[in-house]
Design an enzyme around this catalytic site. Structure first.
Site, mmCIF file in Angstrom:
data_model
loop_
_atom_site.group_PDB
_atom_site.id
_atom_site.type_symbol
_atom_site.label_atom_id
_atom_site.label_comp_id
_atom_site.label_asym_id
_atom_site.label_seq_id
_atom_site.Cartn_x
_atom_site.Cartn_y
_atom_site.Cartn_z
ATOM 1 N N THR A 1 -6.236 6.023 13.871
ATOM 2 C CA THR A 1 -5.638 7.081 13.307
ATOM 3 C C THR A 1 -5.469 6.866 11.930
ATOM 4 O OG1 THR A 1 -3.494 6.436 13.867
ATOM 5 C CG2 THR A 1 -4.344 8.240 15.163
ATOM 6 N N GLY A 2 -5.692 5.488 11.397
ATOM 7 C CA GLY A 2 -5.525 5.001 10.016
ATOM 8 C C GLY A 2 -6.795 5.308 9.351
ATOM 9 N N VAL B 1 -8.611 3.104 7.562
ATOM 10 C CA VAL B 1 -9.843 2.367 7.847
ATOM 11 C C VAL B 1 -10.194 2.896 9.234
ATOM 12 C CG1 VAL B 1 -10.569 -0.172 8.217
ATOM 13 C CG2 VAL B 1 -9.228 0.391 6.483
ATOM 14 N N ARG C 1 3.556 6.941 18.021
ATOM 15 C CA ARG C 1 3.684 8.081 17.220
ATOM 16 C C ARG C 1 2.492 8.951 17.374
ATOM 17 N NH1 ARG C 1 5.584 3.811 13.781
ATOM 18 N NH2 ARG C 1 3.376 3.593 13.224
ATOM 19 N N CYS D 1 -10.396 -6.829 0.987
ATOM 20 C CA CYS D 1 -11.281 -5.660 0.406
ATOM 21 C C CYS D 1 -11.654 -6.007 -1.005
ATOM 22 C CB CYS D 1 -10.428 -4.046 0.415
ATOM 23 S SG CYS D 1 -9.078 -4.102 -0.249
ATOM 24 N N GLN E 1 -7.425 -1.051 -7.953
ATOM 25 C CA GLN E 1 -7.530 -0.489 -6.625
ATOM 26 C C GLN E 1 -7.062 0.852 -6.209
ATOM 27 O OE1 GLN E 1 -6.521 -5.297 -5.717
ATOM 28 N NE2 GLN E 1 -6.230 -4.215 -4.106
ATOM 29 N N SER F 1 -6.172 4.291 -1.151
ATOM 30 C CA SER F 1 -6.626 4.294 0.203
ATOM 31 C C SER F 1 -6.435 2.810 0.572
ATOM 32 C CB SER F 1 -7.833 4.672 0.560
ATOM 33 O OG SER F 1 -8.664 4.366 -0.625
ATOM 34 N N GLY F 2 -6.490 1.726 -0.194
ATOM 35 C CA GLY F 2 -6.162 0.433 0.434
ATOM 36 C C GLY F 2 -4.980 0.215 0.860
ATOM 37 N N LYS G 1 -6.279 -14.237 -3.029
ATOM 38 C CA LYS G 1 -7.218 -14.058 -1.998
ATOM 39 C C LYS G 1 -8.718 -14.322 -2.498
ATOM 40 C CE LYS G 1 -4.411 -11.222 1.173
ATOM 41 N NZ LYS G 1 -3.870 -9.723 1.400
ATOM 42 N N HIS H 1 -12.528 0.516 -4.974
ATOM 43 C CA HIS H 1 -11.622 -0.255 -5.814
ATOM 44 C C HIS H 1 -13.008 -0.895 -6.888
ATOM 45 C CE1 HIS H 1 -8.648 -0.555 -3.042
ATOM 46 N NE2 HIS H 1 -8.931 -1.945 -2.665
#
Ligand code: A2P
Length: 342
Positions: free
Chosen positions: A13-14, A16, A41, A130, A157, A160-161, A224, A253
């Site tokens: 449901t997210g 990504v 949920r 990402c 960025q 939506s990240g 990262k 991004h």
């Protein structure tokens, strides 16, 4: 007959997860059965896959019975707890969280760069950060040609990240500002009260940090590119000094990169290399104001690179600008490409 796979999507449901379903569908991934998993949920909700509604199930210990491939995109805590359960149940996991990325027995893969590493998997493959993924799509081909030593970079960025709630937060703050009366704060107070995901308003603002600060003063996200970059490019000496910035952009991004190389570089050679690189498009016509932008790269599989120029402050240096849809190359698309390699 072509083999088909039982697939689980954790975090269906997210932001990504929703993209993963679309990518699996449009790339005709051979799915015989799809299980959409999320938190309690979301019980009772439906997601669409191949024009069919699929009931979302609550993630639990038995969610991975009979699953061949499990995509995880539900945050680090969920991965930490449930990835071992999925592996034990026999599924191969492709994990989008950062939890296992640096483990020595877990391949961290961008198919265009180190697809071969997939072969070493033991039931778990990690999907890279990402921003790192988008930047490496341009850095790696240049490295192959000229040998990269170090990069300095700043990211731009998209919200939506940070997931679906952050997309909503930007939308609400933009609306609050649009409907605010002409007060000195320009609706700033309303925007502040609507800041839940981020510590400050994101609408009409930029935030020079995207996650937690480390003792060094860098954020986790900023390190990262160096740490994951070393592993993905098989380049233990690679150094990257990065400032990660959240901007009020919904999707895609961008990264401004200055890179220093072992060999002498020229803009012409660099353009040639970048134009041929898989998964990358060269969009670089300054006189026509043509360069990569989030607005034009959003929804595209390929990343874009432009503004290629000699860096005036580095030896053998190039400066360039990369944009990429981080929900795709930085997450869902890369994950499905890994599954295709499998
Ligand atoms: P839910 O929608 O039920 O909260 P995003 O990155 O867009 O915020 O999405 C996060 C995804 O991870 C959602 O699908 C969310 O489900 C899921 N998720 C978050 N926490 C859990 C959890 N504890 N167990 C299972 N899924 C979770």
């Amino acid at each position: 007959m072509k083999k088909e796979y039982h697939i689980a999507v954790v975090g269906a449901t997210g932001a990504v997860g929703a993209e993963l379903l679309r990518v699996l569908e449009r790339r005709n991934f051979p799915v015989s059965n799809l299980r959409a998993l999320a938190s309690g949920r979301s019980t009772g909700k439906e997601v669409q896959f191949s024009n069919k509604p699929i009931m979302v199930e609550e993630l639990g210990e038995n969610s991975f019975d009979n699953i061949d491939i499990a995509f995880f995109s539900a945050g680090g805590e969920t991965s930490r707890k449930f990835v071992p359960i999925a592996r034990k149940g026999g599924a191969v996991v492709i994990d989008n969280s950062s939890v296992f990325r640096m483990d020595s027995d877990v391949p961290l893969v961008i198919p265009e760069i180190n697809g071969e590493d997939v072969k070493q998997h033991r039931g778990l493959i990690a999907n890279p950060n990402c921003t790192t993924a988008v930047a490496l799509m341009a850095i790696y081909p240049l490295h192959r040609a000229f040998g990269v030593r170090r990069v300095f970079a700043a990211s731009y960025q998209a919200v939506s990240g940070s997931g679906a709630r952050a997309i909503d937060e930007l939308k609400k703050q933009v609306e609050a500002a649009a409907f605010a009366t002409a007060s000195p704060s320009g609706g700033g107070q309303d925007r502040q009260s609507l800041a839940k995901v981020y510590p400050h308003p994101i609408a009409f603002n930029v935030l020079p940090h995207v996650d937690v600060f480390l003792e060094s003063g860098y954020t986790k996200e900023e390190m990262k590119m160096q740490n994951e970059g070393r592993k993905i490019m098989h380049l233990p000496e690679f150094r990257a000094s990065v400032t990660c910035v959240r901007v009020p952009v919904y999707r895609a991004h961008s990264v401004a990169v200055s890179a220093e190389f072992d060999k002498e570089v020229s803009v012409e050679q660099a353009r040639e290399v970048l134009a041929k690189a898989p998964g990358l498009e060269l969009v670089d016509e300054p006189p026509k104001n043509r360069y990569p932008m989030p607005l034009t790269v959003a929804g595209k599989d390929n990343c874009e690179v432009g503004r290629v120029r000699l860096d005036c402050a580095l030896e053998n240096g190039l400066a360039f600008w990369v944009s990429g849809d981080q929900l795709l190359k930085g997450a869902a698309l890369n994950a499905v490409q890994i599954a295709e390699l499998l």
